[in-house]
Design an enzyme around this catalytic site. Structure first.
Site, PDB file in Angstrom:
ATOM      1  N   GLN A 125     107.790  40.975  65.366  1.00 52.34           N
ATOM      2  CA  GLN A 125     108.402  41.767  66.331  1.00 52.34           C
ATOM      3  C   GLN A 125     108.232  41.428  67.808  1.00 52.34           C
ATOM      4  OE1 GLN A 125     107.249  46.189  66.774  1.00 52.34           O
ATOM      5  NE2 GLN A 125     109.305  46.253  65.970  1.00 52.34           N
ATOM      6  N   ALA A 134      92.965  51.479  59.448  1.00 51.23           N
ATOM      7  CA  ALA A 134      93.202  50.803  57.918  1.00 51.23           C
ATOM      8  C   ALA A 134      91.957  50.799  57.227  1.00 51.23           C
ATOM      9  CB  ALA A 134      93.938  49.803  57.608  1.00 51.23           C
ATOM     10  N   GLY A 135      91.059  50.023  57.747  1.00 50.54           N
ATOM     11  CA  GLY A 135      89.524  49.603  57.219  1.00 50.54           C
ATOM     12  C   GLY A 135      88.823  50.885  57.111  1.00 50.54           C
ATOM     13  N   HIS A 157     108.205  43.021  71.329  1.00 56.13           N
ATOM     14  CA  HIS A 157     108.177  44.077  72.007  1.00 56.13           C
ATOM     15  C   HIS A 157     109.056  44.017  73.281  1.00 56.13           C
ATOM     16  CE1 HIS A 157     107.130  48.001  73.965  1.00 56.13           C
ATOM     17  NE2 HIS A 157     106.827  48.319  72.768  1.00 56.13           N
ATOM     18  N   ARG A 162     113.394  48.080  68.732  1.00 58.87           N
ATOM     19  CA  ARG A 162     112.805  46.939  69.679  1.00 58.87           C
ATOM     20  C   ARG A 162     113.472  45.723  69.518  1.00 58.87           C
ATOM     21  NH1 ARG A 162     106.611  48.702  68.212  1.00 58.87           N
ATOM     22  NH2 ARG A 162     106.749  50.430  69.704  1.00 58.87           N
ATOM     23  N   SER A 202     103.399  52.152  63.009  1.00 57.92           N
ATOM     24  CA  SER A 202     102.426  51.364  62.354  1.00 57.92           C
ATOM     25  C   SER A 202     100.890  52.052  62.262  1.00 57.92           C
ATOM     26  CB  SER A 202     102.279  50.086  63.318  1.00 57.92           C
ATOM     27  OG  SER A 202     101.095  49.260  62.841  1.00 57.92           O
ATOM     28  N   LEU A 203     100.514  52.870  63.380  1.00 57.85           N
ATOM     29  CA  LEU A 203      99.201  53.455  63.326  1.00 57.85           C
ATOM     30  C   LEU A 203      99.618  54.401  61.770  1.00 57.85           C
ATOM     31  CD1 LEU A 203      98.695  54.688  66.880  1.00 57.85           C
ATOM     32  CD2 LEU A 203      97.295  53.220  65.675  1.00 57.85           C
ATOM     33  N   LEU A 254     101.124  45.033  77.309  1.00 57.90           N
ATOM     34  CA  LEU A 254     101.926  45.951  76.659  1.00 57.90           C
ATOM     35  C   LEU A 254     102.042  47.258  77.579  1.00 57.90           C
ATOM     36  CD1 LEU A 254     103.881  46.229  74.179  1.00 57.90           C
ATOM     37  CD2 LEU A 254     102.297  48.086  73.665  1.00 57.90           C
ATOM     38  N   ARG A 273     109.844  46.832  62.664  1.00 58.11           N
ATOM     39  CA  ARG A 273     109.041  48.006  62.433  1.00 58.11           C
ATOM     40  C   ARG A 273     109.491  49.041  63.475  1.00 58.11           C
ATOM     41  NH1 ARG A 273     104.349  50.255  65.371  1.00 58.11           N
ATOM     42  NH2 ARG A 273     104.250  48.187  66.544  1.00 58.11           N
ATOM     43  N   GLU A 317     106.340  51.692  74.500  1.00 59.80           N
ATOM     44  CA  GLU A 317     107.589  52.336  74.369  1.00 59.80           C
ATOM     45  C   GLU A 317     107.721  53.649  74.812  1.00 59.80           C
ATOM     46  OE1 GLU A 317     109.447  50.827  70.791  1.00 59.80           O
ATOM     47  OE2 GLU A 317     110.623  52.979  70.469  1.00 59.80           O
ATOM     48  N   GLU A 360      97.923  46.334  59.125  1.00 61.72           N
ATOM     49  CA  GLU A 360      98.910  45.294  59.710  1.00 61.72           C
ATOM     50  C   GLU A 360      98.982  44.222  59.038  1.00 61.72           C
ATOM     51  OE1 GLU A 360      99.416  45.285  64.119  1.00 61.72           O
ATOM     52  OE2 GLU A 360     100.605  43.570  63.868  1.00 61.72           O
ATOM     53  N   ALA A 405      87.781  46.818  60.471  1.00 58.19           N
ATOM     54  CA  ALA A 405      87.064  48.189  60.973  1.00 58.19           C
ATOM     55  C   ALA A 405      88.241  48.841  61.770  1.00 58.19           C
ATOM     56  CB  ALA A 405      85.846  48.025  61.736  1.00 58.19           C
ATOM     57  N   GLY A 406      89.453  48.605  61.668  1.00 53.56           N
ATOM     58  CA  GLY A 406      90.449  49.305  62.363  1.00 53.56           C
ATOM     59  C   GLY A 406      90.987  50.668  61.740  1.00 53.56           C
ATOM     60  N   PHE A 410     110.978  58.198  70.335  1.00 56.48           N
ATOM     61  CA  PHE A 410     110.852  56.612  70.328  1.00 56.48           C
ATOM     62  C   PHE A 410     112.031  55.922  69.809  1.00 56.48           C
ATOM     63  CE2 PHE A 410     106.507  54.261  70.375  1.00 56.48           C
ATOM     64  CZ  PHE A 410     106.107  54.838  71.245  1.00 56.48           C
ATOM     65  N   HIS A 427     104.386  41.030  69.288  1.00 58.32           N
ATOM     66  CA  HIS A 427     103.517  42.269  69.373  1.00 58.32           C
ATOM     67  C   HIS A 427     103.112  42.596  67.890  1.00 58.32           C
ATOM     68  CE1 HIS A 427     102.624  46.098  70.524  1.00 58.32           C
ATOM     69  NE2 HIS A 427     103.432  46.912  69.562  1.00 58.32           N
TER      70      HIS A 427
HETATM   71  C1  LIG Z   1      98.940  46.910  72.606  1.00 54.97           C
HETATM   72  C2  LIG Z   1      99.352  47.608  71.383  1.00 54.97           C
HETATM   73  C3  LIG Z   1      99.850  48.821  71.288  1.00 54.97           C
HETATM   74  C4  LIG Z   1     100.169  49.398  70.033  1.00 54.97           C
HETATM   75  N1  LIG Z   1     100.626  50.478  70.144  1.00 54.97           N
HETATM   76  C5  LIG Z   1     101.182  51.245  68.935  1.00 54.97           C
HETATM   77  C6  LIG Z   1     101.697  52.649  68.929  1.00 54.97           C
HETATM   78  O1  LIG Z   1     101.627  53.405  69.973  1.00 54.97           O
HETATM   79  N2  LIG Z   1     101.928  53.267  67.607  1.00 54.97           N
HETATM   80  C7  LIG Z   1     101.742  52.711  66.461  1.00 54.97           C
HETATM   81  O2  LIG Z   1     102.021  53.122  65.506  1.00 54.97           O
HETATM   82  N3  LIG Z   1     101.145  51.213  66.538  1.00 54.97           N
HETATM   83  C8  LIG Z   1     100.936  50.597  67.504  1.00 54.97           C
HETATM   84  N4  LIG Z   1     100.603  49.272  67.625  1.00 54.97           N
HETATM   85  C9  LIG Z   1     100.284  48.513  66.513  1.00 54.97           C
HETATM   86  C10 LIG Z   1      99.083  49.243  65.726  1.00 54.97           C
HETATM   87  O3  LIG Z   1      98.066  49.237  66.778  1.00 54.97           O
HETATM   88  C11 LIG Z   1      98.431  48.486  64.684  1.00 54.97           C
HETATM   89  O4  LIG Z   1      99.534  47.764  63.956  1.00 54.97           O
HETATM   90  C12 LIG Z   1      97.479  48.840  63.879  1.00 54.97           C
HETATM   91  O5  LIG Z   1      96.473  49.636  64.633  1.00 54.97           O
HETATM   92  C13 LIG Z   1      96.692  47.858  63.020  1.00 54.97           C
HETATM   93  O6  LIG Z   1      95.574  48.602  62.395  1.00 54.97           O
HETATM   94  P1  LIG Z   1      94.607  47.887  61.413  1.00 54.97           P
HETATM   95  O7  LIG Z   1      93.384  48.793  60.948  1.00 54.97           O
HETATM   96  O8  LIG Z   1      95.638  47.038  60.557  1.00 54.97           O
HETATM   97  O9  LIG Z   1      94.029  46.405  62.170  1.00 54.97           O
HETATM   98  P2  LIG Z   1      93.029  46.468  63.689  1.00 54.97           P
HETATM   99  O10 LIG Z   1      92.891  47.796  64.211  1.00 54.97           O
HETATM  100  O11 LIG Z   1      93.725  45.546  64.430  1.00 54.97           O
HETATM  101  O12 LIG Z   1      91.647  46.008  63.063  1.00 54.97           O
HETATM  102  C14 LIG Z   1      91.356  44.747  62.520  1.00 54.97           C
HETATM  103  C15 LIG Z   1      89.879  44.678  62.142  1.00 54.97           C
HETATM  104  O13 LIG Z   1      89.812  43.608  61.335  1.00 54.97           O
HETATM  105  C16 LIG Z   1      88.468  42.825  61.739  1.00 54.97           C
HETATM  106  N5  LIG Z   1      88.755  41.523  61.684  1.00 54.97           N
HETATM  107  C17 LIG Z   1      89.820  40.546  61.845  1.00 54.97           C
HETATM  108  N6  LIG Z   1      89.601  39.329  61.186  1.00 54.97           N
HETATM  109  C18 LIG Z   1      88.235  39.354  60.860  1.00 54.97           C
HETATM  110  C19 LIG Z   1      87.551  38.310  60.362  1.00 54.97           C
HETATM  111  N7  LIG Z   1      87.927  37.183  60.306  1.00 54.97           N
HETATM  112  N8  LIG Z   1      86.165  38.857  60.055  1.00 54.97           N
HETATM  113  C20 LIG Z   1      85.804  39.937  60.251  1.00 54.97           C
HETATM  114  N9  LIG Z   1      86.433  40.852  60.535  1.00 54.97           N
HETATM  115  C21 LIG Z   1      87.801  40.613  61.155  1.00 54.97           C
HETATM  116  C22 LIG Z   1      88.506  43.296  63.282  1.00 54.97           C
HETATM  117  O14 LIG Z   1      87.333  42.930  63.902  1.00 54.97           O
HETATM  118  C23 LIG Z   1      88.840  44.599  63.323  1.00 54.97           C
HETATM  119  O15 LIG Z   1      88.015  45.596  63.015  1.00 54.97           O
HETATM  120  C24 LIG Z   1     100.232  48.609  68.858  1.00 54.97           C
HETATM  121  C25 LIG Z   1      99.733  47.311  68.801  1.00 54.97           C
HETATM  122  C26 LIG Z   1      99.376  46.975  70.042  1.00 54.97           C
HETATM  123  C27 LIG Z   1      98.888  45.518  70.179  1.00 54.97           C
END
Ligand SMILES: Cc1cc2nc3c(=O)[nH]c(=O)nc-3n(C[C@H](O)[C@H](O)[C@H](O)COP(=O)(O)OP(=O)(O)OC[C@H]3O[C@@H](n4cnc5c(N)ncnc54)[C@H](O)[C@@H]3O)c2cc1C
Length: 569
Positions: free
Chosen positions: A229, A16-17, A231, A275, A388-389, A241, A383, A244, A372, A13-14, A114, A342
């Protein structure tokens, strides 16, 4: 045993989801989002610095080129074109949904510099960009009535290897340890990053890569896992973190001799080199004895010249982090930092429409990945910050659209109760095992050794040692002992399941790194310090076989208009 049936099951539920869920829900398909956390606790919410877009579309090509060069030419150029072309509309979509981005005096969206970018391109909401985007998109998903299955742990992928077809997941409710099946025509993985296998890392505790290992356990490959990666600016000690954005706003790096050492490593871009370049420079300064502090084990990040007003206005979150974790005031104190694991460039291989590759050249049916955890691949070997967002928002939406268009052609494989057996047996074995090893000690051993042997610098000896150690840890893990045997919120059981996943995908990181006898992007071999396009301009596909052995295959990189050149900053 409950078997719930949907058209589409989304795990994660990030950003992407949720981007996918909105498209799927709007099309009227029956869907749910399974997440082991509350959606707003997803790591997307921790993103600080920004989200890239060439808002003036005339500059899209420059965004593409920066991304390709930043990724050391390992990114697939057709996928990168999609990422960059869709960036401006993605920012506008987020804004129309309600995300409030920081503005310039004239009211236009502000953009900050950046690393590795030829112009300021990162749109931001102070230094809470991810939180702003995640809250907005969650609000919209909720408004549309998306069904959330919160605090359930997806623990097995339902997959028919003969038909190469997925049909949902088996999952465990964290509150009660109940196991149920979520049966669907289409299954989307958006389970995020997995840098928790390193001791010093910037990731949330949940980033344990479960989604990836579930694929390995079904004989499916992961792509380019050796590219992790590091950082440059984690708080010394913890790895938390410092975005950047700090360097984007003018932060400078100094060693113990008060030298602005980036002048040696990237004379033009200095602190705003990509990075991988800055992290290696930091670790090299420390390794050669020019680190600061009693143990000479950190570098100074200096923001004091910015003044308190700018810091509080543009970097309030970072100001709080330094204050809370180190008791330092960034406007008068320098901050001790060190490279931190990171982000993970590799992941579940997909085509440009988020359909999962069951092997090189073969697409699985009803199975998708985005964000991700996926490898499209837009980041190649490294990256660029704030891409990545963007990837999560762009490819999350594409995954939703692909599923909507594929759905009428997909047939449901009906799940049976026995489909939960693998997860049931796994949890029962962990609960019954009366060995002598604790989850915490095995995990610490894995994390410390990954940082030491498969970190910023690696070589054949360190990687061979790490491969052996992972095998040994895997053997010892089979005798793990849980002190909590209860069914109610058994977090030790959850951590044991997660450790099993970390061991599996770490083996593939190490195998890929050992076989890649070159240095490229985030992967730096001290015994092969040059990039070698003749031998290694190719993607690694890693499989986990019986008894923890690994098998690798290679597939070509899609090159477009930009031929590989030497990468200088
Ligand atoms: C501290 C930090 C700062 C960052 N800053 C930046 C930035 O400024 N700009 C940028 O572009 N990127 C940044 N990134 C990277 C970026 O935030 C992530 O790559 C991106 O948000 C990932 O999104 P996602 O939807 O793929 O996963 P996430 O947002 O990580 O969501 C993963 C989801 O999967 C679920 N999940 C995982 N495993 C299971 C399981 N087994 N069962 C059920 N649910 C599960 C979790 O509950 C969660 O809801 C940063 C990362 C970090 C760690």
């Amino acid at each position: 045993m409950n078997i719930y049936t949907y058209d589409v099951v989304i795990i994660g539920a990030g950003l992407a989801g949720l981007s996918a869920a909105i498209e799927i829900k709007k099309a009227g398909l029956k869907t749910c989002v399974i997440t082991k956390l509350h959606p707003l606790r997803s790591h997307s919410g921790a993103a600080q610095g920004g989200i890239n877009a060439a808002l003036s579309e005339a500059n899209t090509k420059a965004h593409e080129f920066d991304t390709i060069k930043g990724g050391d030419y390992l990114g697939d150029q057709d996928a990168i074109e999609t990422l960059c072309e869709k960036a401006p509309e993605t920012i506008r979509r987020l804004e129309r949904m309600g995300a409030v981005f920081s503005r310039n005096e004239d009211g236009s969206i502000a953009q900050r510099a950046f690393g590795g970018q030829s112009e300021p391109r990162a749109c931001y909401a102070k230094d809470r960009t991810g939180l702003t985007c995640l809250q907005t998109i969650y609000e919209q998903a909720d408004r549309l009535g998306v069904e959330f299955v919160e605090e359930w742990f997806a623990g097995d992928l339902l997959y028919d290897p003969l038909k190469r077809k997925a049909y949902g997941v088996a999952a465990m409710k964290l509150a009660t340890s109940e196991i149920a099946i979520f049966n669907a025509k289409a299954t989307l993985f958006a389970t995020g990053g997995y840098a928790r296998c390193y001791a010093i890392n910037s990731n949330a505790h949940a980033n344990t890569g479960d989604g990836l290992s579930l694929f390995l356990r079904k004989g499916l490959p992961l792509e380019d896992m050796e590219f992790v990666q590091f950082h440059p600016s984690g708080l010394a000690g913890s790895g938390i973190l410092i975005s950047e954005a700090a360097r984007g706003e003018g932060g400078k790096l100094y060693n113990a001799l008060n030298e602005r050492f980036m002048e040696k490593y990237a004379p033009e871009k200095l602190e705003l080199a990509p990075r991988d370049v800055v992290s290696r420079a930091i670790e090299r300064e420390i390794n050669e004895g020019r680190g600061a502090g009693e143990d000479k084990d950190f570098i100074w990040l200096d923001l004091t010249h910015l003044g308190k007003e700018i810091i509080l206005n543009k970097l309030p979150e970072l100001f709080d982090l330094a204050k809370s974790f180190l008791g330092l005031d960034m406007s008068v104190d320098r901050i001790p930092i060190r490279a931190t694991a990171h982000y993970s460039m590799g992941g579940i291989p997909t085509d440009n429409f988020c359909r999962v590759k069951a092997s090189i050249g073969e697409i699985a049916s009803g199975l998708y990945a985005a964000g991700e955890c996926a490898c499209v691949s837009v980041h190649g070997a490294n990256r660029l910050g704030a891409n990545s967002l963007l990837e999560a928002a762009v490819f999350g939406k594409i995954a939703g659209e692909t599923i909507v268009s594929d759905a009428p052609k997909l047939e449901l494989i009906r799940a049976e109760e026995s489909d939960a057996d693998t997860l049931l047996k796994e949890t029962q074995k962990l609960l019954r095992s009366n060995g002598e090893q604790s989850v915490a000690s095995l995990r610490a051993e894995l994390q410390n050794s990954m940082t030491k042997n498969a970190g910023v610098f690696r070589d054949r000896d360190s990687l061979e040692k790490q491969a052996e150690l992972i095998n040994d840890l895997r053997r010892r893990f089979s005798r793990v002992r849980l002190s909590d045997k209860s069914a109610i919120f058994n977090t030790e059981l959850q951590e044991a399941l997660e450790l099993g996943h970390m061991l599996d995908y770490s083996a593939v990181i190490v195998a890929g790194a050992l076989s890649r006898k070159e240095s490229r992007g985030g992967h730096y071999r001290t015994d092969f310090t040059q990039r070698n396009d003749d031998g290694f301009l190719r993607h690694t596909f890693g499989y986990l076989c019986d008894r923890g052995e690994t098998r690798l295959e290679y597939s070509p990189v899609t090159i477009g208009d930009y031929k590989p050149q030497e990468r200088k900053y």
